[in-house]
Design a protein around this motif. Structure first.
Motif, PDB file in Angstrom:
ATOM      1  N   GLU A   8     -35.888 -29.096 102.011  1.00  0.00           N
ATOM      2  CA  GLU A   8     -35.179 -27.865 101.662  1.00  0.00           C
ATOM      3  C   GLU A   8     -33.730 -27.920 102.143  1.00  0.00           C
ATOM      4  O   GLU A   8     -32.811 -27.446 101.460  1.00  0.00           O
ATOM      5  CB  GLU A   8     -35.919 -26.652 102.224  1.00  0.00           C
ATOM      6  N   THR A   9     -33.501 -28.532 103.305  1.00  0.00           N
ATOM      7  CA  THR A   9     -32.133 -28.712 103.791  1.00  0.00           C
ATOM      8  C   THR A   9     -31.362 -29.677 102.896  1.00  0.00           C
ATOM      9  O   THR A   9     -30.198 -29.435 102.547  1.00  0.00           O
ATOM     10  CB  THR A   9     -32.144 -29.227 105.234  1.00  0.00           C
ATOM     11  N   ASN A  51     -32.000 -28.008  93.091  1.00  0.00           N
ATOM     12  CA  ASN A  51     -32.739 -26.860  93.591  1.00  0.00           C
ATOM     13  C   ASN A  51     -34.114 -27.312  94.059  1.00  0.00           C
ATOM     14  O   ASN A  51     -34.472 -28.485  93.915  1.00  0.00           O
ATOM     15  CB  ASN A  51     -32.876 -25.786  92.502  1.00  0.00           C
ATOM     16  N   ARG A  66     -27.184 -30.227  89.054  1.00  0.00           N
ATOM     17  CA  ARG A  66     -27.770 -29.072  89.742  1.00  0.00           C
ATOM     18  C   ARG A  66     -28.958 -29.522  90.591  1.00  0.00           C
ATOM     19  O   ARG A  66     -29.824 -30.256  90.100  1.00  0.00           O
ATOM     20  CB  ARG A  66     -28.234 -28.016  88.742  1.00  0.00           C
ATOM     21  N   HIS A  86     -27.865 -23.047  91.871  1.00  0.00           N
ATOM     22  CA  HIS A  86     -27.563 -24.243  92.661  1.00  0.00           C
ATOM     23  C   HIS A  86     -28.008 -24.028  94.107  1.00  0.00           C
ATOM     24  O   HIS A  86     -27.770 -22.965  94.684  1.00  0.00           O
ATOM     25  CB  HIS A  86     -26.055 -24.525  92.678  1.00  0.00           C
ATOM     26  N   GLY A  87     -28.630 -25.026  94.699  1.00  0.00           N
ATOM     27  CA  GLY A  87     -28.946 -24.999  96.120  1.00  0.00           C
ATOM     28  C   GLY A  87     -29.950 -23.945  96.522  1.00  0.00           C
ATOM     29  O   GLY A  87     -29.981 -23.526  97.684  1.00  0.00           O
ATOM     30  N   THR A  88     -30.801 -23.555  95.600  1.00  0.00           N
ATOM     31  CA  THR A  88     -31.758 -22.477  95.847  1.00  0.00           C
ATOM     32  C   THR A  88     -33.171 -23.033  96.032  1.00  0.00           C
ATOM     33  O   THR A  88     -33.552 -23.987  95.373  1.00  0.00           O
ATOM     34  CB  THR A  88     -31.755 -21.481  94.669  1.00  0.00           C
ATOM     35  N   THR A 118     -31.857 -30.163  99.823  1.00  0.00           N
ATOM     36  CA  THR A 118     -31.579 -29.464  98.567  1.00  0.00           C
ATOM     37  C   THR A 118     -30.223 -28.775  98.625  1.00  0.00           C
ATOM     38  O   THR A 118     -29.400 -28.889  97.700  1.00  0.00           O
ATOM     39  CB  THR A 118     -32.675 -28.426  98.278  1.00  0.00           C
ATOM     40  N   ARG A 119     -29.960 -28.079  99.712  1.00  0.00           N
ATOM     41  CA  ARG A 119     -28.673 -27.380  99.848  1.00  0.00           C
ATOM     42  C   ARG A 119     -27.521 -28.372 100.022  1.00  0.00           C
ATOM     43  O   ARG A 119     -26.437 -28.193  99.442  1.00  0.00           O
ATOM     44  CB  ARG A 119     -28.744 -26.406 101.026  1.00  0.00           C
ATOM     45  N   ALA A 120     -27.765 -29.427 100.798  1.00  0.00           N
ATOM     46  CA  ALA A 120     -26.717 -30.426 101.014  1.00  0.00           C
ATOM     47  C   ALA A 120     -26.369 -31.150  99.720  1.00  0.00           C
ATOM     48  O   ALA A 120     -25.188 -31.383  99.408  1.00  0.00           O
ATOM     49  CB  ALA A 120     -27.166 -31.424 102.086  1.00  0.00           C
ATOM     50  N   ALA A 168     -26.836 -30.017  96.687  1.00  0.00           N
ATOM     51  CA  ALA A 168     -26.187 -29.085  95.772  1.00  0.00           C
ATOM     52  C   ALA A 168     -24.690 -29.038  96.053  1.00  0.00           C
ATOM     53  O   ALA A 168     -23.863 -29.000  95.128  1.00  0.00           O
ATOM     54  CB  ALA A 168     -26.805 -27.692  95.910  1.00  0.00           C
ATOM     55  N   ALA A 169     -24.332 -29.049  97.333  1.00  0.00           N
ATOM     56  CA  ALA A 169     -22.914 -29.052  97.703  1.00  0.00           C
ATOM     57  C   ALA A 169     -22.241 -30.360  97.318  1.00  0.00           C
ATOM     58  O   ALA A 169     -21.078 -30.371  96.884  1.00  0.00           O
ATOM     59  CB  ALA A 169     -22.768 -28.812  99.210  1.00  0.00           C
TER      60      ALA A 169
END
Length: 254
Positions: free
Chosen positions: A165-166, A183, A181, A233-235, A168-170, A172-173
């Motif tokens: 999950e971390t 997620n 995209r 994005h990043g969700t 995923t956000r990294a 996305a950035a």
């Protein structure tokens, strides 16, 4: 349905359960899919099911051991089968050995991180830049409700899903500005087997009051893979019957 018409997709760990449901759903929506996993017989069965319904699918045997070489080999083979590009990557493959912190040894620790974190990391490292070069793409990771609502067993597994999950956000950035995209889906308790009678009890008192199905997780993957999610994005989407978002009070279970 044609939400994914003309798209190509690689779904890891797609010979059974959630991965299988995603592969079937994507193919039904018009995507050309690569089913991958370690069980050749089950993989062939998924491909046969998809083709019998008029879909396009192939199978690649893949034992994702966490090594970059294995991940790159799968990425290369899938890219070739899919006509030179992978539009959608679903990092679904994972293992969940029943263990506590006290019973997990170093070999188990390494194996769980190899399959659940290292393999998707190196697959993404290989495919995300290629997607960006080709004009864009979609990556969907699998988290888990136990990454945020802890239970007394499975600390090792939960930590790997927290890592995904971390990431995923990294990612996305890192890759979102380049057209990719990224997620994740956080499934709840999904259709327990006979060997897991306690699983259903974990959903008692939740808004849904039941376990989920692989097809319900696949529906979320369909959304994230489609253009309808172009602004997402990043969700991490919780598809868990309300398990993590709603308080479950003792004595209120139906």
């Amino acid at each position: 349905m044609s939400h994914l018409s003309g798209r190509t997709a690689l779904i890891t760990g797609s010979t059974s359960n959630i991965g299988r449901a995603i592969a079937v759903a994507f193919a039904a929506a018009g995507a050309q899919v690569v089913v991958s996993g370690r069980d050749d017989a089950r993989g062939a069965a998924v491909v046969a099911q998809i083709r019998a319904r008029g879909g396009a699918a192939d199978y690649i045997h893949a034992d994702l051991d966490g090594g970059a070489e294995a991940a790159r080999a799968l990425a290369t083979a899938a890219t070739e089968l899919l006509g030179g590009r992978v539009d959608i990557l679903v990092n679904n493959a994972g293992i969940f050995p029943p263990s506590t912190t006290e019973t997990a040894d170093e070999q188990m620790f390494d194996r769980v991180y190899d399959v659940n974190v290292k393999a998707p990391f190196f697959l993404t490292q290989t495919l995300a830049p290629a997607m960006a070069t080709a004009g864009g793409g979609v990556i969907i990771n699998m988290g888990s409700w136990v990454a945020r609502l802890s239970v007394p067993v499975g600390a090792l597994y939960a930590s790997t899903k927290g890592a995904m999950e971390t990431l995923t956000r990294a990612w996305a950035a890192e890759f979102g500005p380049r057209g990719v995209r990224v997620n994740a889906i956080s499934p709840g308790v999904v259709r327990p087997t006979a060997a897991e009678p306690a699983s259903a009890a974990m959903m008692a008192g939740t808004p849904s009051g039941r376990v989920g199905t692989p097809e319900e997780i696949a529906a979320a993957a369909m959304y994230l893979a489609s253009d309808e999610a172009s602004f997402v994005h990043g969700t991490v989407i919780d598809v868990d019957g309300g398990r993590t978002g709603v308080a479950v009070l003792a004595g209120t279970a139906p």
